[in-house]
Design an enzyme around this catalytic site. Structure first.
Site, PDB file in Angstrom:
ATOM      1  N   GLY A  22       0.802  -1.216   0.000  1.00  0.00           N
ATOM      2  CA  GLY A  22       0.000   0.000   0.000  1.00  0.00           C
ATOM      3  C   GLY A  22       0.837   1.268   0.000  1.00  0.00           C
ATOM      4  O   GLY A  22       0.536   2.218   0.727  1.00  0.00           O
ATOM      5  N   ALA A  23       1.874   1.320  -0.843  1.00  0.00           N
ATOM      6  CA  ALA A  23       2.841   2.423  -0.773  1.00  0.00           C
ATOM      7  C   ALA A  23       2.747   3.396  -1.937  1.00  0.00           C
ATOM      8  O   ALA A  23       3.664   4.161  -2.184  1.00  0.00           O
ATOM      9  CB  ALA A  23       4.258   1.869  -0.674  1.00  0.00           C
ATOM     10  N   TYR A 170     -13.657  -1.139  10.720  1.00  0.00           N
ATOM     11  CA  TYR A 170     -12.262  -0.733  10.736  1.00  0.00           C
ATOM     12  C   TYR A 170     -11.641  -0.993  12.106  1.00  0.00           C
ATOM     13  O   TYR A 170     -10.553  -1.564  12.212  1.00  0.00           O
ATOM     14  CB  TYR A 170     -12.157   0.747  10.370  1.00  0.00           C
ATOM     15  CG  TYR A 170     -10.743   1.284  10.343  1.00  0.00           C
ATOM     16  CD1 TYR A 170      -9.911   1.049   9.245  1.00  0.00           C
ATOM     17  CD2 TYR A 170     -10.242   2.042  11.399  1.00  0.00           C
ATOM     18  CE1 TYR A 170      -8.627   1.542   9.209  1.00  0.00           C
ATOM     19  CE2 TYR A 170      -8.949   2.536  11.374  1.00  0.00           C
ATOM     20  CZ  TYR A 170      -8.141   2.289  10.276  1.00  0.00           C
ATOM     21  OH  TYR A 170      -6.857   2.775  10.247  1.00  0.00           O
TER      22      TYR A 170
END
Length: 266
Positions: A22-23, A170
């Site tokens: 997720g960069a 979440y």
């Protein structure tokens, strides 16, 4: 899953290799760039391959690092073996895994209205995806030797312990990551692999941009003792320090990067 350009086929240096999920932007980009600055070659993933991806790749290369991007959905557990294989083929090893990828609640609202589909999606990425990718990388680390310190760092959230009823899925997904860290720390301790959790607070990112005014009003009322946003570099510095091996005897530890937000006070 698809690899892009900005990568050579075979490892050509003795630099350690980091895999950051997720960069494409935000916290993940800051972590990838900081690791590159500290001497890592960096493979990174994200759902999209676009101009943000290119900016991240160029930023990593600017620090003298080799870079590989692999388009990947963390929630697709069946793709994890191929992802690890691609990174090892390119870099020779995975010395550091940074579990950064994650998604928020599809809708903020009353937890009495949480939908099954959204619940499964969030836990499927943030918990199941993180667990099984960590498992895949841990298997590689156990099987392969390396001249570099090895580490697994999971970026969770203050929501691991602080409840936000309007983001139930979440919070539940993040609340399991401290246990994930403990379990892998115990399993990998004899192999000398440090396993850590970094727990960010309210960080200025594209994900928080939509609620920026809400948070800034609460900062003024003392929500965060340091009275400011956390920045992506605050998280990146913490992750890089843990990744480098200096603190490996502290395996299983949590580092709070939240300006004092989570400190119980009265």
């Amino acid at each position: 899953m698809m690899g892009t350009a900005a990568a050579t086929d075979v490892a050509t240096s003795a630099r350690p290799v980091a895999l950051v999920t997720g960069a494409r932007r935000g916290i993940g980009r800051a972590i990838a760039c900081e690791l590159a600055r500290r001497g890592y070659d960096v493979a990174f993933t994200d759902l999209e391959d676009d101009e943000y991806t290119n900016v991240t790749a160029r930023s990593i290369e600017a620090h003298g690092a080799r870079v590989l991007f692999v388009r990947s959905n963390l929630g697709d557990v069946a793709s994890h073996a191929g992802l690890v294989e691609r990174v090892v083929e390119w870099g020779g090893s995975v010395d550091c895994l940074v579990n950064n990828a994650g998604i928020g609640s599809p809708v903020r609202g009353d937890l009495l209205n949480v939908a099954l589909g959204g619940f499964d999606e969030v836990l499927g990425v943030n918990l199941k995806g993180t667990f099984f990718l960590t498992q895949a990388v841990a298997r590689h680390m156990i099987a392969a030797s390396s001249a570099h310190p090895r580490s697994i760092v999971t970026v969770s959230s203050v929501s691991a312990t602080m409840a936000s009823p309007e983001r139930a899925e979440y919070c539940l997904s993040k609340s399991a990551l401290p246990m994930l860290t403990k379990l892998f720390a115990l399993r990998l301790a004899q192999a000398g692999i440090g396993v850590f959790e970094v727990r960010p607070g309210i960080i200025r990112t594209p994900m928080t941009a939509g609620v920026a005014q809400k948070y800034e009003a609460r900062f003024a009322k003392g929500l965060v003792p340091m009275q400011r946003w956390g920045e992506t570099d605050d998280v990146a510095q913490a992750v890089a320090q843990l990744a480098g091996g200096a603190l490996q005897f502290a395996t299983g530890s949590v580092l709070h990067v939240d300006g004092g937000l989570s400190i119980a006070a009265f």
